[in-house]
Design an enzyme around this catalytic site. Structure first.
Site, short mmCIF file in Angstrom:
data_model
loop_
_atom_site.label_atom_id
_atom_site.label_comp_id
_atom_site.label_asym_id
_atom_site.label_seq_id
_atom_site.Cartn_x
_atom_site.Cartn_y
_atom_site.Cartn_z
N ARG A 168 1.45 1.38 15.16
CA ARG A 168 1.10 1.22 13.75
C ARG A 168 1.56 -0.16 13.27
O ARG A 168 2.31 -0.85 13.94
CB ARG A 168 1.72 2.33 12.92
CG ARG A 168 3.22 2.29 12.88
CD ARG A 168 3.81 3.54 12.25
NE ARG A 168 3.71 3.51 10.80
CZ ARG A 168 4.56 4.14 9.97
NH1 ARG A 168 5.54 4.87 10.46
NH2 ARG A 168 4.42 4.08 8.68
N SER B 137 13.22 6.13 -13.59
CA SER B 137 12.13 6.87 -14.21
C SER B 137 12.02 8.27 -13.61
O SER B 137 11.92 9.27 -14.32
CB SER B 137 10.83 6.09 -14.03
OG SER B 137 9.73 6.92 -14.29
N SER B 138 12.08 8.34 -12.28
CA SER B 138 11.94 9.64 -11.62
C SER B 138 13.08 10.57 -11.97
O SER B 138 12.89 11.76 -12.20
CB SER B 138 11.94 9.47 -10.10
OG SER B 138 10.77 8.87 -9.69
N HIS C 88 14.71 13.21 12.34
CA HIS C 88 13.54 13.34 13.21
C HIS C 88 12.60 12.15 13.06
O HIS C 88 11.66 12.01 13.82
CB HIS C 88 12.80 14.67 13.00
CG HIS C 88 12.17 14.83 11.66
ND1 HIS C 88 12.11 16.03 10.99
CD2 HIS C 88 11.54 13.95 10.85
CE1 HIS C 88 11.50 15.88 9.85
NE2 HIS C 88 11.14 14.62 9.73
N HIS C 89 12.86 11.30 12.05
CA HIS C 89 12.11 10.04 11.95
C HIS C 89 12.73 8.98 12.86
O HIS C 89 12.25 7.86 12.91
CB HIS C 89 12.13 9.52 10.52
CG HIS C 89 11.48 10.45 9.54
ND1 HIS C 89 10.14 10.38 9.22
CD2 HIS C 89 11.96 11.49 8.82
CE1 HIS C 89 9.85 11.32 8.34
NE2 HIS C 89 10.93 12.01 8.08
N HIS D 112 13.10 11.93 3.77
CA HIS D 112 12.48 13.19 4.15
C HIS D 112 12.29 14.13 2.97
O HIS D 112 11.20 14.65 2.76
CB HIS D 112 13.11 13.87 5.35
CG HIS D 112 12.13 14.85 5.91
ND1 HIS D 112 11.01 14.44 6.60
CD2 HIS D 112 12.00 16.17 5.74
CE1 HIS D 112 10.26 15.49 6.86
NE2 HIS D 112 10.83 16.54 6.36
N HIS E 180 0.84 -1.20 0.00
CA HIS E 180 0.00 0.00 0.00
C HIS E 180 0.88 1.25 0.00
O HIS E 180 0.70 2.15 -0.82
CB HIS E 180 -0.94 0.00 1.21
CG HIS E 180 -1.61 1.31 1.47
ND1 HIS E 180 -2.58 1.83 0.65
CD2 HIS E 180 -1.43 2.24 2.44
CE1 HIS E 180 -2.98 3.00 1.11
NE2 HIS E 180 -2.28 3.29 2.21
N ASP F 259 7.05 21.71 -26.44
CA ASP F 259 7.06 20.36 -25.87
C ASP F 259 8.09 20.34 -24.76
O ASP F 259 8.69 21.37 -24.44
CB ASP F 259 7.41 19.29 -26.94
CG ASP F 259 6.82 17.92 -26.59
OD1 ASP F 259 7.04 17.49 -25.44
OD2 ASP F 259 6.16 17.31 -27.43
N SER G 199 -1.69 26.83 -5.48
CA SER G 199 -1.36 28.23 -5.74
C SER G 199 -1.86 28.72 -7.10
O SER G 199 -1.90 29.92 -7.36
CB SER G 199 0.16 28.44 -5.68
OG SER G 199 0.65 28.01 -4.44
N THR H 67 6.36 26.97 5.95
CA THR H 67 5.07 26.34 5.69
C THR H 67 3.94 27.27 6.13
O THR H 67 2.93 27.42 5.44
CB THR H 67 4.97 24.98 6.42
OG1 THR H 67 6.17 24.27 6.18
CG2 THR H 67 3.80 24.18 5.92
N TRP I 41 6.96 0.11 4.05
CA TRP I 41 7.49 0.84 2.90
C TRP I 41 8.84 1.46 3.24
O TRP I 41 9.59 1.86 2.36
CB TRP I 41 6.51 1.90 2.38
CG TRP I 41 6.61 3.23 3.05
CD1 TRP I 41 6.02 3.58 4.22
CD2 TRP I 41 7.34 4.38 2.62
NE1 TRP I 41 6.35 4.87 4.54
CE2 TRP I 41 7.15 5.40 3.57
CE3 TRP I 41 8.14 4.67 1.50
CZ2 TRP I 41 7.73 6.66 3.48
CZ3 TRP I 41 8.71 5.93 1.40
CH2 TRP I 41 8.51 6.91 2.37
N TYR J 220 8.66 16.04 0.69
CA TYR J 220 8.46 17.34 0.04
C TYR J 220 8.35 17.19 -1.46
O TYR J 220 7.69 18.00 -2.12
CB TYR J 220 9.55 18.32 0.47
CG TYR J 220 9.40 18.61 1.93
CD1 TYR J 220 8.41 19.48 2.36
CD2 TYR J 220 10.14 17.93 2.88
CE1 TYR J 220 8.19 19.68 3.70
CE2 TYR J 220 9.93 18.13 4.23
CZ TYR J 220 8.94 19.00 4.64
OH TYR J 220 8.71 19.19 5.96
N GLU K 99 11.82 13.21 0.11
CA GLU K 99 10.73 12.56 -0.62
C GLU K 99 9.36 13.10 -0.20
O GLU K 99 8.46 13.29 -1.02
CB GLU K 99 10.80 11.04 -0.37
CG GLU K 99 9.60 10.24 -0.84
CD GLU K 99 9.46 10.18 -2.34
OE1 GLU K 99 10.45 10.42 -3.04
OE2 GLU K 99 8.34 9.90 -2.81
N LYS L 253 3.26 29.95 3.63
CA LYS L 253 2.44 29.51 2.51
C LYS L 253 0.95 29.53 2.86
O LYS L 253 0.13 30.05 2.11
CB LYS L 253 2.84 28.10 2.08
CG LYS L 253 4.16 28.09 1.35
CD LYS L 253 4.46 26.74 0.78
CE LYS L 253 5.47 26.84 -0.33
NZ LYS L 253 4.96 27.45 -1.56
#
Lengths: 374, 526
Positions: B444, B163-164, B296-297, B247, B70, B99, B262, B322, B135, B251, B249, B325
């Site tokens: 979790r 790909s990315s 921080h994770h 991390h 998932h 293009d 926006s 943040t 994950w 963002y 990732e 924004k």
């Protein structure tokens, strides 16, 4: 139109409140039974309340705009699009709010990290899927034992009704004295686990190859329950932690009884046992230690099948080797340090005579002891 | 106009060999929607098992495969490719380019995705089952203790990473080289800005992820011990490397969503975006901070206290840009002339729920409190508020907003609004109670739980089924629009929309801006 929708939504939220208010549905962190826990709780509430106030202000402005600055009211849109003063203000003000949050957070963190001057050291080792506790300060033979989930498979698979402490009960809890600074030395034997008891405010990862430190000074006697909080494999959800906090006297009494029990176990290991005794002990050990991977009737699962297996039907020494030393690089652990010689002898005997494996072999505790020695 | 107007090739080769940014964008969008449904199906299995205490439907090992897939499918298959698809469709049209800068690579970066996911999904049918280590795939659970299918997982990650990286290089090259005359950097629509910054993040961190999985591969097959303590390695090293990717990732997922919102909020406020320059600087600041806060994770791994303090302070700082924004979006709405078509509803939903997710993020940054939150459902609630109500809501808003431009047909507004309200209510019923069970002590990634969590889990499951079902309505609405939607021909589909993409005909022809437009002094962003 939108107002009406908002009202409906608020109604849905409100109507769910009685549900929320039920006693068993705890909705907030517990301050627990330690000074640090209370401090962490206060910190949590402080930050949450600040967030709620900021949120109400910000959303208040937004909803004011949503209600009064609608095109359907015929308003003419203003065209302003910047204001240096305002922008500096809403960069600077949050910064100072954060500094104000950081001050209590730092002082609490420093206290959490103050591991000095512990009065009792306990080594906690995570295994797939149980905990081992060893009291390091005890003079003489260290007291050590495993703590396994006590909830039955029948409860988990819904064939029996679930008890009050479903999934949060163990066969042998950790016992600690109250009003004592207890230091936990936390490590793991296989994968990473994490030892957590919310009410005594300790959560620390148990990492193979590392020994982490944490401490707690429980102020109230009681039973405190927690769980492993780092995904550690299939039965991650089934390795609870139970801590009994007792008075100093009770703790000393428990320790003495535990030591006597270990001594009598040691003596019993030199006595020859009957097949029946080994089989009944072996079944209990199998159900507690082996069944999760090898299946209730030895049919296999995460682990290989035991019914008809070449190991269970073959050479006894190979069977003992696999059971005592494990198989490296697989999930089959070394059970030599996890089980007593009696339990090991019993479970091997059981595996060789149950599930249709009728070898008739009997393995005695003394055989296990001599195998371990060389 | 040029004499080389030609339409797409016919049949399957149109899609296989296309180098057209609109075709590739369309394929990315459909592919990511398919992955969204697949990842959603895994989530439904998870929520069905968690509907009641006890094991009912699946075995614990399979449950872990579901949580793992998932997460992987939603992050790498649904959210990331959907924004790449949006970038493909919109960036050339927004900057006045004919293009993408590297059209052949564009084709390749899309077409390696389906085989990558086929490889990942095929692990479900392998002996030992699919990856079951979450994950975040922490070693040694993902190395020594993993099923053999982990090797396929590793190569799937390599393919998705390639790909990315190719997609990102293409976006950087396009924005830097293909802007129409007069389109200076500070005139770029915010969606282009956020994607430009995201693309740099991707190019920086996807190789780190590739490194992490390669080290796993070496540990599993070639006898190294990067992550095995028994061989002199370090399991915590894995987490540092993973989160140095992981991390940023986060963002990578949310910045393009900021860009979308926006664009949409000014359009339906009929008022220019407030604080354009500060939005750009805030985005860049968030991107910079994302590189220096990864641990921080990992507050509970036993870092030295100095490390904890550093990561706590640095993480708290993210609240500043943040906040800027959020304040800018609300100021954009302030004294505008608001209307509430479906894209605006999803954007406001984003604004409210993302802000709640931001608040819980701030709470999680407080290290001593995080000792209680870490790896509980409080974290699950937090990241679904930013990932689903953040990224997915904004993506949904984007589809409704630009669909009429893409197809020349208007979606059914009533059905769109119903989709929003069901999604909004379903989402909150699913994830709001997860804050409660997390704070009350539910870890979790568990397939079963203690009885005191039963009521909220049932509520959460019901909400998840509602939210899941509402996506079928979305799919139906999109297909009905393409097939039989009411035709629109105004270049500017929305009266408040600004930007070059609204100056081309509706539906957008196969080739746009073959002759670059002239961008005047007025800002091209709203």
């Amino acid at each position: 139109m939108l107002c009406k929708k908002i009202m409906v939504f608020a109604g849905i939220l409100l109507s769910s409140l009685p549900w929320v208010a039920q006693a068993q549905n705890q909705v907030n962190m517990s301050p627990g039974v330690t000074e640090i826990g209370a401090e962490i709780y206060d910190l949590h509430m402080l930050i949450m309340i600040i967030c709620v106030i900021i949120g109400l202000l910000v959303f208040g402005v937004m909803f004011y705009s949503i209600i009064y600055h609608r095109k359907s009211r015929g308003v003419v849109p203003s065209q302003f699009h910047e204001s240096t003063k305002v922008e500096i203000a809403w960069t600077a003000v949050p910064f100072f709010i954060l500094v104000a949050m950081a001050v209590p957070a730092t002082s609490t963190l420093l206290e959490v990290y103050d591991n000095d001057e512990a009065e009792l050291d306990i080594l906690i080792t995570g295994y797939q899927w149980k905990w081992r506790y060893e009291y390091l300060d005890a003079a003489g033979e260290p007291v050590a034992f495993f703590s396994n989930l006590a909830t039955s498979q029948e409860e988990i698979y819904n064939t029996e009704s679930k008890g009050e402490n479903y999934l949060l009960e163990v066969d042998e809890p950790l016992v600690i004295p109250v009003d004592t600074k207890v230091r936990f030395l936390i490590t793991a034997n296989d994968v990473i686990h994490s030892w957590w008891v919310p009410e005594i405010s300790v959560k620390r990862d148990a990492i193979p190859g590392f020994i982490n430190e944490a401490w707690s000074k429980v102020t109230e006697e009681g039973i405190y329950r927690g769980q492993c909080t780092e995904l550690c494999g299939a039965y991650h959800g089934f390795m609870p932690v139970v801590v009994h906090a007792v008075s100093r006297e009770e703790f000393d009494g428990w320790m003495a009884a535990k030591r006597a029990e270990q001594a009598s176990d040691l003596a019993a290991a030199s006595v020859e046992m009957s097949l029946e005794a080994l089989m009944s002990e072996g079944e209990a050990v199998y159900n507690g230690q082996c069944m999760a991977c090898h299946g209730a009737s030895g049919e296999g699962g995460v682990g290989k099948a035991i019914a008809g297996s070449s190991i269970a039907l073959g050479d006894v020494n190979t069977h003992m080797d696999v059971s005592i030393r494990g198989v490296s690089g697989t999930a089959m652990q070394a059970f030599g340090t996890q089980l007593s010689d009696i339990e090991m002898a019993a479970v091997i005997t059981y595996q060789r005579n149950a599930f249709g494996n009728n070898t008739g072999d009997i393995v005695q505790p003394a055989d296990v002891a001599s195998y371990k020695q060389g | 106009m040029g004499a080389h107007h030609h339409g797409p090739a016919r049949g399957i080769t149109r899609w296989l060999f296309t180098t057209n940014h609109k075709d590739i964008g369309t394929m990315y969008l459909w592919f990511s929607f398919a992955m969204f449904i697949l990842g959603g199906a895994f989530a439904m299995i998870i929520r069905a098992e968690l509907f009641q205490p006890g094991m009912q439907l699946v075995e614990p090992g399979f449950f872990n495969q579901m949580t793992t897939l998932h997460g992987l499918v939603m992050v790498f298959g649904a959210i990331m490719p959907s924004f790449v698809g949006l970038a493909n469709w919109l960036i050339p049209m927004m900057i006045g380019a004919p293009d993408m800068a590297l059209p052949r690579m564009n084709n390749w970066s899309f077409w390696i995705l389906p085989p990558g996911f086929l490889m990942l999904a095929s692990t479900l049918f392998m002996e030992g089952g699919a990856p079951a280590f979450g994950w975040t795939f922490y070693a040694p659970l993902s190395t020594t203790y993993a099923a053999p299918s982990v090797t396929f997982f590793i190569f799937a990650i390599h393919v998705l990473g390639m790909s990315s990286i190719m997609g990102s290089i293409n976006i950087i090259a396009t924005v830097m080289n293909m802007r129409a005359p007069g389109m200076s950097y500070m005139k770029l629509p915010l969606f282009v800005w956020t994607w430009l910054i995201t693309a740099f993040l991707l190019v920086a961190v996807m190789p780190v992820l590739a490194g992490a999985v390669t080290m796993m591969l070496m540990d599993i097959h070639f006898g190294t011990s990067f992550f095995s303590a028994a061989g002199g390695g370090d399991p915590v090293l894995f987490q540092h490397i993973f989160w140095f990717f992981g991390h940023p990732e986060v963002y990578i997922i949310i910045l393009p969503a900021f860009g979308v919102v926006s664009q949409i909020i000014p359009a339906f406020s009929r008022k220019p975006l407030f604080g354009y320059a500060s939005m750009v600087y805030a985005t860049a600041s968030i991107a910079f901070l994302s590189f220096i806060v990864w641990a921080h994770h990992m507050y509970t791994v036993g870092m030295p206290v100095a490390g904890e303090l550093y990561f706590m302070y640095a993480t708290m700082l993210i609240a500043v840009p943040t906040g800027v924004k959020v304040f800018n979006w609300i100021s954009t709405m302030w004294r505008g002339a608001l209307s509430f078509e479906t894209p605006m509803l999803f954007s406001i939903g984003f604004l409210v729920l993302f802000t709640i997710g931001g608040f819980t993020g701030l709470m999680l940054s407080i290290a001593p409190a995080d000792f209680q939150y870490h790896d509980t459902y409080f974290v699950v609630a937090h990241f679904h508020y930013v990932m689903v109500a953040g990224a997915v809501f904004s993506m949904t808003a984007a589809v409704y907003f630009w669909l009429p431009k893409w197809t020349g047909r208007m979606y059914n507004e009533t059905m769109g609004k119903v989709h929003f309200w069901i999604s909004f209510v379903g989402f909150n019923i699913t994830f709001f109670p997860q804050h409660f069970v997390g704070l009350a002590g539910m870890p979790r990634r568990v397939p079963d739980y203690a009885l005191q969590f039963a009521d909220f889990n049932m509520m959460s499951s019901i909400g998840a089924f509602v939210y899941g079902a509402s996506q079928i309505l979305f799919l139906y609405n999109v297909i009905a629009t393409i097939v039989a939607g009411e035709k629109v021909s105004d270049e500017k589909v929305w009266d408040g929309a600004e930007g070059l993409e609204w100056t081309v005909p509706t539906p957008a022809p196969y080739h746009t801006f073959e002759v670059p437009p002239k961008v005047g002094a007025a800002p091209a962003h709203g």
